[in-house]
Design a protein around this motif. Structure first.
Motif, mmCIF file in Angstrom:
data_model
loop_
_atom_site.group_PDB
_atom_site.id
_atom_site.type_symbol
_atom_site.label_atom_id
_atom_site.label_comp_id
_atom_site.label_asym_id
_atom_site.label_seq_id
_atom_site.Cartn_x
_atom_site.Cartn_y
_atom_site.Cartn_z
ATOM 1 N N UNK A 1 0.850 -1.194 0.000
ATOM 2 C CA UNK A 1 0.000 0.000 0.000
ATOM 3 C C UNK A 1 0.882 1.239 0.000
ATOM 4 N N UNK A 2 0.456 2.226 -0.789
ATOM 5 C CA UNK A 2 1.260 3.440 -0.910
ATOM 6 C C UNK A 2 0.573 4.595 -0.169
ATOM 7 N N UNK A 3 1.391 5.345 0.488
ATOM 8 C CA UNK A 3 0.874 6.512 1.207
ATOM 9 C C UNK A 3 0.203 7.453 0.211
ATOM 10 N N UNK A 4 -1.023 7.886 0.576
ATOM 11 C CA UNK A 4 -1.741 8.743 -0.362
ATOM 12 C C UNK A 4 -1.288 10.185 -0.221
ATOM 13 N N UNK A 5 -1.388 10.939 -1.314
ATOM 14 C CA UNK A 5 -0.959 12.330 -1.299
ATOM 15 C C UNK A 5 -1.706 13.089 -0.209
ATOM 16 N N UNK A 6 -3.013 12.842 -0.227
ATOM 17 C CA UNK A 6 -3.861 13.481 0.764
ATOM 18 C C UNK A 6 -4.126 12.454 1.846
ATOM 19 N N UNK A 7 -3.087 12.223 2.653
ATOM 20 C CA UNK A 7 -3.123 10.988 3.419
ATOM 21 C C UNK A 7 -3.511 11.173 4.876
ATOM 22 N N UNK A 8 -3.642 12.374 5.318
ATOM 23 C CA UNK A 8 -3.939 12.534 6.720
ATOM 24 C C UNK A 8 -5.411 12.341 7.004
ATOM 25 N N UNK A 9 -5.654 11.413 7.893
ATOM 26 C CA UNK A 9 -7.038 11.185 8.272
ATOM 27 C C UNK A 9 -7.489 12.242 9.282
ATOM 28 N N UNK A 10 -6.533 12.699 10.088
ATOM 29 C CA UNK A 10 -6.878 13.759 11.049
ATOM 30 C C UNK A 10 -5.731 14.762 11.071
ATOM 31 N N UNK A 11 -6.030 16.004 11.358
ATOM 32 C CA UNK A 11 -4.996 17.040 11.316
ATOM 33 C C UNK A 11 -3.879 16.823 12.331
ATOM 34 N N UNK A 12 -4.167 15.986 13.361
ATOM 35 C CA UNK A 12 -3.158 15.778 14.400
ATOM 36 C C UNK A 12 -1.992 14.911 13.923
ATOM 37 N N UNK A 13 -2.186 14.221 12.795
ATOM 38 C CA UNK A 13 -1.153 13.283 12.352
ATOM 39 C C UNK A 13 -0.236 13.935 11.323
ATOM 40 N N UNK B 1 2.008 12.987 8.396
ATOM 41 C CA UNK B 1 2.304 11.841 7.552
ATOM 42 C C UNK B 1 3.721 11.825 7.008
ATOM 43 N N UNK B 2 4.463 12.870 7.193
ATOM 44 C CA UNK B 2 5.752 12.926 6.492
ATOM 45 C C UNK B 2 6.736 11.887 7.001
ATOM 46 N N UNK B 3 6.540 11.406 8.242
ATOM 47 C CA UNK B 3 7.451 10.385 8.745
ATOM 48 C C UNK B 3 7.016 8.964 8.377
ATOM 49 N N UNK B 4 5.760 8.863 7.914
ATOM 50 C CA UNK B 4 5.257 7.528 7.541
ATOM 51 C C UNK B 4 5.960 7.053 6.280
ATOM 52 N N UNK B 5 6.200 5.746 6.190
ATOM 53 C CA UNK B 5 6.896 5.226 5.004
ATOM 54 C C UNK B 5 6.039 5.353 3.741
ATOM 55 N N UNK C 1 -6.036 2.413 6.569
ATOM 56 C CA UNK C 1 -5.554 3.527 7.388
ATOM 57 C C UNK C 1 -4.743 2.957 8.544
ATOM 58 N N UNK C 2 -3.525 3.433 8.664
ATOM 59 C CA UNK C 2 -2.683 2.965 9.766
ATOM 60 C C UNK C 2 -2.143 4.176 10.510
ATOM 61 N N UNK C 3 -2.365 4.194 11.824
ATOM 62 C CA UNK C 3 -1.946 5.301 12.685
ATOM 63 C C UNK C 3 -2.355 6.645 12.077
ATOM 64 N N UNK C 4 -3.551 6.633 11.565
ATOM 65 C CA UNK C 4 -4.083 7.892 11.065
ATOM 66 C C UNK C 4 -3.584 8.282 9.679
ATOM 67 N N UNK C 5 -2.779 7.440 9.046
ATOM 68 C CA UNK C 5 -2.297 7.737 7.695
ATOM 69 C C UNK C 5 -2.990 6.808 6.703
ATOM 70 N N UNK C 6 -3.430 7.409 5.604
ATOM 71 C CA UNK C 6 -4.163 6.604 4.626
ATOM 72 C C UNK C 6 -3.226 6.084 3.530
ATOM 73 N N UNK C 7 -3.487 4.843 3.170
ATOM 74 C CA UNK C 7 -2.685 4.210 2.127
ATOM 75 C C UNK C 7 -3.612 3.615 1.057
ATOM 76 N N UNK C 8 -3.118 3.599 -0.161
ATOM 77 C CA UNK C 8 -3.903 3.010 -1.258
ATOM 78 C C UNK C 8 -3.155 1.792 -1.798
ATOM 79 N N UNK C 9 -3.916 0.742 -2.084
ATOM 80 C CA UNK C 9 -3.294 -0.505 -2.539
ATOM 81 C C UNK C 9 -2.743 -0.357 -3.959
#
Length: 931
Positions: free
Chosen positions: A436-448, A450-454, A468-476
RNA sequence: GGUUCCUUAGCUCAGUUGGCUAGAGCGCACGAUUCACAUUCGUGAGGUCACAAGUUCGAAUCUUGUAGGAACCACCA
C-alpha cells in the motif's frame, strides 16, 4: 464391482473406463493413506519399507481450459510413477492442481467483455477480479474430467487451485519475508510492455522474431565543428524515439570520433543539445559506429544511461502513442505514424543520410503479437542475486538429480546470468500485491503528520482498496503478482508445508514437467523452496520434451496440426493412449507423435484381454471337469513333459513338481501359489522374473519407454506366443493364475483400466488391482528354463525351414525325424504342436530327408530327395552365410592382442562359437554332398 | 554470439560403465486359418549407425574435427 462379467471376444475400453475410475475414486484408492499398511504387515516387513512414501505434484493445468497432448504425456508419466510406487506399497500422493492462468484467462475474459460492449476500465480492480472468478467457475470442470479420462490417480480432495487461500497466505508470507530481508525493491525500469494488453511481461514471456526492417542513418549536427567533422551520423531502426535521445555514444577506441567525445550535438527536429559520450556499447563495425542513446525506450540505452548518468525522457505512452514530450506536431501519433513523419521531416531538412534494409529481431507479445514496447515503469522487483547463488550452490552439490542429466548444467548456466525478477503484472486476474502506498492526501486527522510515515507498507488486507494505519491513509497497488511468483511455491503449498512442522511429503520425490519451463518454473521453485524451507523442493526432476506432430513439427493452432488427446482416448482407449504416448520417448527430447504407437497399445490391451479370457476358460473347465477325464489326460501329458531333459538336473524332476510361493520374499503374501511341472513353466517364470527386475530398474531410472517395451515383448512374444501356447498341451492352472496376476500387476501402472477390467472379470481375484502388490521374486528351475529356450530355437528352425521349403514343396508338409536328440525325444507332443509338423518320430537309426542346421541336435525334415535337390540353392546360401560369420570370428581369434587382453569369458565364448559354426558348416556341406 | 541436444531400417524411435549376428512399433513381402485374440498366427527382406580422423584387442557408444538439423538464452542502435 464385485460381480464378474463374461469376457467378450475383444476389449472395448469404452465399456469399462468410466465405471472403473468412478469405483477407484469412490473407494478412496487415490488417497495417500491407501498405501499405508496395517500394523501387522509393517511388523513383518520391518522398518525398511514402512516409512517409504512417494509424493509428486501435477503441474496445474489451466482451470478453465482443455487438456492438450502435453498434459496427456504429463499424466501418463506421473500417473505411471504414482501407480508403480503405490503397488510397491509406498504411501503415494499425487496432488492435482488447477491454474488460474493469470494472463491466458485474462485475455479470454477481456475478449468476452469486449463482446458484451464493455472495457476493463469501467470496473474497479476488485470488481474485475470477482467477475473473472465467476467466469472461471462457470468454465471449470472440463479439465478435471479429462484428467479422470486419462486415468490420473490423483488425490482429488487435495486439489490445489493457484488462488486458494493457503496459496495466497504462503505467497504473502514469502513476500513479507523478502520485503524485510530487503530483497524486494520498487524500481523504475524498462519493462516489456504490451500496449494492447496493458501489462508488462517478464523477459521470458516475450517472443523474439526475426523481421525485415530498415537501418536509417541520421545526421546530428555538432554544436561546434570539430576537426573535419560538422556532424555525427547515427544509425537507428527507430527514428521516432529520437525525441527521447539524451546522448550520442561512440566507442572510445573509435579513431573517427575521438575528437568529439565530450562535445555536444543538436538533436534534429528539436532544439535540444545532447552530449557525445564514449561507451563500449557503440560497435565501430555496426552502421556508422555512432549510436543515439534513448534510455527511456531501449534496454541497452537504459544501461548506457546509468553509466553516464543521463536523464530519461519518455516520449511514448502506455497506449503506444507519442507523448507531448515528443513535440506538439508528433504528440498523439502512433509510433508507426510518428516514424513516417519523422523520416519525412528529416528528409525535408536534409538530415536523412541513408536507408539500409536489414533483418533484426523484434519482441512481440506471445499472445497478441503486438510489438512489445520497452517502457519505463515503476514495478516491484526481486533481487535474485542471493536466491540464484543459493540455488546454484545446492545444484552443484547434486542435491537434485536431473533427467536428462545435462539440464542441470543448462539450469546453472541460466542462474548464473539471472537478472532481477519483475513480479508486477497489470492484470486484475491474479494475486493482489500486498503493498500500500501513502496517499498524497493521506492525513485522516490534522493531528497526524504523515511525512514520517513510510512511502510503502506491507499489508495483507488486499481485499481493501484503501487502509488507514496510525491515522495515515494508504492506497493498494493495483498490480498483481506474476503467476510464476506464486507457482514457484507449488511444492510447498501442495504438500501443506508449514514452518516447524515435520512434513513427510516434502521435499517431493520428483518434479515432472516440460523442459520448456525449466527456467520459468523449475528454476524458480528451486530458489523459492530453498528460500522458504531451506530445503530443495524435490529430489529429482524429470523433464519431458515437446510432443511434436507426426512430421516432427511443433503443434500449433495456427498450423492446424494440434492433436486432441481426448479424441485418441475415445478412439483407442485411455490405456492405448498412455502406452502409445510413452513409447519411443525419452527425457528432454522433443519427439514426434505417432498414432501407430497408440494403435499398438490398443492391440496390446486386446491381446491381454484375450489371454485372460483364455485362461479364465481353462480355469472354468477345470472346475467343471475336476475328478474324471481331464485328470487322466493330464497325467499322460505331464509325464511326458517332465521326463529326462538333456543336461538337466534329474533329481529335481525325480522329486516331482516343485512348489513355489512367494512367501519367502515376504513382500507379496497375496501372490497366488503355483507349481512348475515342465520346462515351459520354469521358462516363463524366469522370463517374468527378468521382466519384473528390468521394469523396476527402468522405473527407478525414469526410462518409461523401455519399461513399456519390455512389458510389451514379455506379454506378447513370450507369455502369449510360447507359454500360453504350450499351456494348450500342459494345463497348469495354479501357474496360469499366478502368472496372469503377475503380468496384470506389472502392466497396471501403464495401462490401469484394462488391467483393472480384467482383474474384476477374473473369477478368482479379490479386491482391486490398483492396490494389489508389485510381484516379488518368482521361483523357477534355471536348467529347466534354459532347456525350453533351446526348444524354442529348435521350433523356430523347423518353422523357418518349412517356410523355406514351401516354394518347392507345393504346400505339402513334412514330418520331423529325430536321431540322438533327447530334448525332442522327451517333448515330441510339444514340438509337434508348436512347430505345426504333421508328425514327430525317431529315425530309428536310419536318418533321411533334410537335416536341420541346428548345432547339438540331430533333426531331419522327412523330405523326399527330389525336394531336397531343389532346396540345395538355399542350402549353399546358408553355408556361405555361416562361413562369413565364421570368418569374422576367426579373424578375431587370429588377433593375439584380443586373446591376451579381452576378458577371458569373452574369448571363451568366441572359441565356442567358432567350433559351433565349424560343426554346422561341415554338417551342411555333408548334406549338400549327399544330395 | 552463448548454452545444450540431435543425425541408427521406408517412417517414428530404443540401444544404461565400449564386447556375441545393432533392436522395437508401424509399414513392406511370402505363407497360415473353426474352437483366447484377423486388434490373430508363422517366416522373412530391409541398416557403410551423417562424414572424417584418433584412442582401443574391440567404437553406434569415448575424443577431436566437418556437414546438416533442433531448442533455449543473449544481442542485433
Amino acid at each position: 464391482m464385485g460381480e464378474k462379467m463374461k469376457f467378450s471376444s475383444s476389449y472395448e475400453p469404452g465399456d469399462f473406463e468410466t465405471d472403473i475410475y468412478a469405483a477407484w475414486e469412490a473407494a478412496g484408492k487415490f488417497l495417500p493413506k491407501s498405501g499405508v499398511k496395517d500394523a501387522s504387515e509393517m511388523a513383518v516387513e520391518g522398518s525398511e519399507n514402512s516409512h517409504k512414501r512417494f509424493s509428486i505434484v501435477m503441474p496445474p493445468p489451466n482451470a478453465n481450459g482443455n487438456l492438450h497432448i502435453g498434459h496427456g504425456l504429463t499424466v501418463a508419466l506421473e500417473d505411471s510413477l504414482t501407480r508403480y510406487y503405490r503397488l510397491r506399497g509406498e504411501k503415494s500422493w499425487y496432488i492435482p492442481g488447477a491454474d488460474h492462468a493469470g494472463f491466458e484467462t485474462w485475455v479470454v475474459y477481456e475478449r468476452t467483455l469486449e463482446k458484451e460492449g464493455h472495457t476493463r476500465f469501467e470496473f474497479s480492480q476488485s470488481e474485475l477480479y470477482a467477475r473473472v472468478w465467476d467466469f472461471v467457475e462457470q468454465q471449470r470442470g472440463n479439465m478435471e474430467l479429462q484428467l479422470r479420462a486419462l486415468g490420473a490417480s490423483c488425490s482429488w480432495e487435495d486439489l490445489t487451485f493457484t488462488l486458494d487461500e493457503n496459496v495466497v497466505r504462503r505467497v504473502y508470507s514469502t513476500f513479507e519475508k523478502m520485503w524485510k530481508d530487503g530483497m524486494i525493491y520498487r524500481g523504475e525500469k524498462l519493462v516489456n510492455f504490451c500496449t494492447k494488453h496493458q501489462t508488462a511481461f517478464a523477459d521470458i514471456e516475450v517472443e523474439h522474431k526475426d523481421e525485415p526492417g530498415f537501418l536509417w542513418d541520421i545526421g546530428y549536427e555538432l554544436t561546434e565543428p570539430t576537426g573535419d567533422l560538422t556532424e555525427i551520423v547515427v544509425s537507428t531502426t527507430r527514428p521516432e524515439t529520437l525525441f527521447g535521445d539524451t546522448a550520442v555514444a561512440v566507442n572510445p577506441e573509435d579513431a573517427r570520433y575521438k575528437e568529439v567525445i565530450g562535445k555536444t550535438v543538436k538533436l534534429p527536429l528539436t532544439k535540444r543539445e545532447i552530449p557525445v559520450v564514449a561507451d563500449e556499447h557503440a560497435d565501430p563495425e555496426y552502421g556508422t559506429g555512432a549510436v543515439k542513446i534513448t534510455p527511456a525506450h531501449d534496454t541497452d540505452d537504459f544501461e548506457v544511461g546509468l553509466r553516464h548518468d543521463l536523464p530519461r525522457v519518455t516520449v511514448i505512452g502506455f497506449d503506444g502513442k507519442m507523448l507531448p514530450e515528443a513535440g506538439e506536431e508528433y504528440a498523439g501519433l502512433t509510433t508507426e505514424e510518428c516514424r513516417k513523419k519523422v523520416l519525412k521531416d528529416l528528409e525535408e531538412q536534409g538530415l536523412l543520410r541513408g536507408e539500409k534494409k536489414i533483418t533484426h529481431s523484434v519482441s512481440h507479445c506471445y499472445k497478441c503479437d503486438t510489438v512489445i514496447e520497452p517502457l519505463l515503469k515503476e514495478q516491484w522487483f526481486i533481487d535474485t542475486e542471493k536466491l540464484a547463488a543459493v540455488a546454484i550452490e545446492h545444484l552443484e552439490k547434486d542435491e537434485i538429480k536431473f533427467h536428462p542429466e545435462n539440464k542441470k548444467k543448462v539450469l546453472i548456466n541460466y542462474l548464473k546470468g539471472l537478472k532481477d525478477w519483475n513480479i508486477s503484472r497489470q492484470i486484475p486476474w491474479g494475486i493482489a500485491i500486498p503493498m500500500f502506498r501513502k496517499m498524497d492526501d493521506s492525513t485522516a486527522s490534522p493531528a497526524v503528520d504523515p511525512s514520517n510515515a513510510p512511502e510503502w507498507i506491507f499489508d495483507t488486507r488486499t481485499n481493501l482498496d484503501e487502509i488507514e494505519i496510525s491515522g495515515v491513509k494508504y492506497r493498494r497497488d493495483e498490480d498483481t503478482f506474476d503467476t510464476w511468483f506464486s507457482s514457484s511455491h507449488w511444492p510447498i503449498v501442495c504438500t501443506d508445508w508449514e514452518e516447524g512442522i515435520p512434513n513427510e511429503f516434502y521435499p517431493l520425490n520428483v518434479m515432472e514437467t516440460g523442459a520448456d519451463i525449466l527456467f520459468a518454473w523449475v528454476a524458480r521453485m528451486i530458489m523459492m523452496g530453498l528460500y522458504v524451507t531451506g530445503e530443495v523442493p524435490f529430489k529429482e526432476v524429470y523433464l519431458h520434451g515437446l510432443v511434436l506432430d507426426e512430421h516432427g513439427k511443433k503443434m500449433s493452432k495456427s498450423k492446424g496440426n494440434v492433436i486432441n488427446p481426448m479424441d485418441l482416448v475415445s478412439k483407442y482407449g485411455s490405456d492405448a493412449f498412455r502406452l502409445g504416448i510413452l513409447r519411443g520417448r525419452s527425457a528432454g527430447m522433443n519427439q514426434a507423435f505417432s498414432e501407430n504407437s497408440v494403435i499398438s497399445g490398443q492391440k496390446l490391451c486386446n491381446k491381454l484381454w484375450n489371454i485372460s479370457r483364455f485362461i479364465q476358460g481353462i480355469v472354468d473347465e477345470e472346475v467343471e471337469e475336476k475328478g474324471f477325464s481331464y485328470a487322466n489326460v493330464d497325467v499322460v501329458l505331464e509325464n511326458e513333459g517332465s521326463g529326462g531333459v538333456t543336461g538337466a538336473d534329474e533329481s529335481r524332476y525325480g522329486e516331482g513338481s516343485a512348489i513355489h510361493s512367494s512367501e519367502s520374499d515376504s513382500i507379496n503374501p497375496e501372490q497366488y501359489q503355483y507349481t512348475t511341472n515342465n520346462m515351459g513353466e520354469d521358462w516363463i517364470c524366469r522370463e517374468l522374473d527378468r521382466c519384473r527386475e528390468m521394469v523396476s530398474q527402468c522405473m527407478a531410472e525414469y526410462r518409461f519407454a523401455e519399461a513399456v517395451e519390455i512389458l510389451y515383448s514379455t506379454i506378447w512374444d513370450k507369455y502369449a506366443d510360447w507359454f500360453v501356447e504350450s499351456q494348450k498341451i500342459y494345463k497348469n492352472t495354479s501357474l496360469l493364475k499366478a502368472s496372469l496376476e503377475t503380468i496384470l500387476t506389472m502392466l497396471h501402472p501403464f495401462a490401469p483400466f484394462v488391467t483393472e477390467a480384467i482383474w474384476q472379470n477374473l473369477s478368482w481375484t479379490d479386491g482391486m488391482i490398483i492396490d494389489s502388490k508389485w510381484p516379488s521374486r518368482l521361483e523357477y528351475d534355471e536348467i529347466s528354463a534354459e532347456n525350453f529356450e533351446r526348444l524354442r530355437t529348435v521350433v523356430s528352425e523347423i518353422r523357418a525351414t518349412n517356410v523355406g521349403l514351401a516354394n518347392v514343396s507345393r504346400g505339402e508338409k513334412y514330418g520331423l525325424l529325430y536321431g540322438e536328440d533327447t530334448l525332442v525325444d522327451d517333448n515330441t507332443l510339444l514340438v509337434k504342436f508348436l512347430s505345426r509338423v504333421p508328425s514327430v518320430a525317431s529315425t530309428n537309426g536310419a536318418p533321411r530327408g533334410l537335416r536341420l542346421a541346428l548345432p547339438g541336435h540331430e533333426l531331419y525334415l522327412d523330405v523326399p530327395s527330389e525336394v531336397v535337390l531343389k532346396y540345395r540353392d538355399s542350402l549353399s546360401e546358408k553355408i556361405l552365410a555361416v562361413g562369413k560369420e565364421l570368418d569374422a570370428l576367426n579373424a578375431r581369434m587370429m588377433n593375439p592382442a584380443y586373446v591376451e587382453r579381452a576378458p577371458a569369458q569373452l574369448v571363451k565364448e568366441t572359441r565356442d562359437a567358432i567350433s559351433e559354426k565349424e560343426d554346422l558348416i561341415s554338417r551342411l556341406k555333408g548334406q549338400l554332398e549327399a544330395i
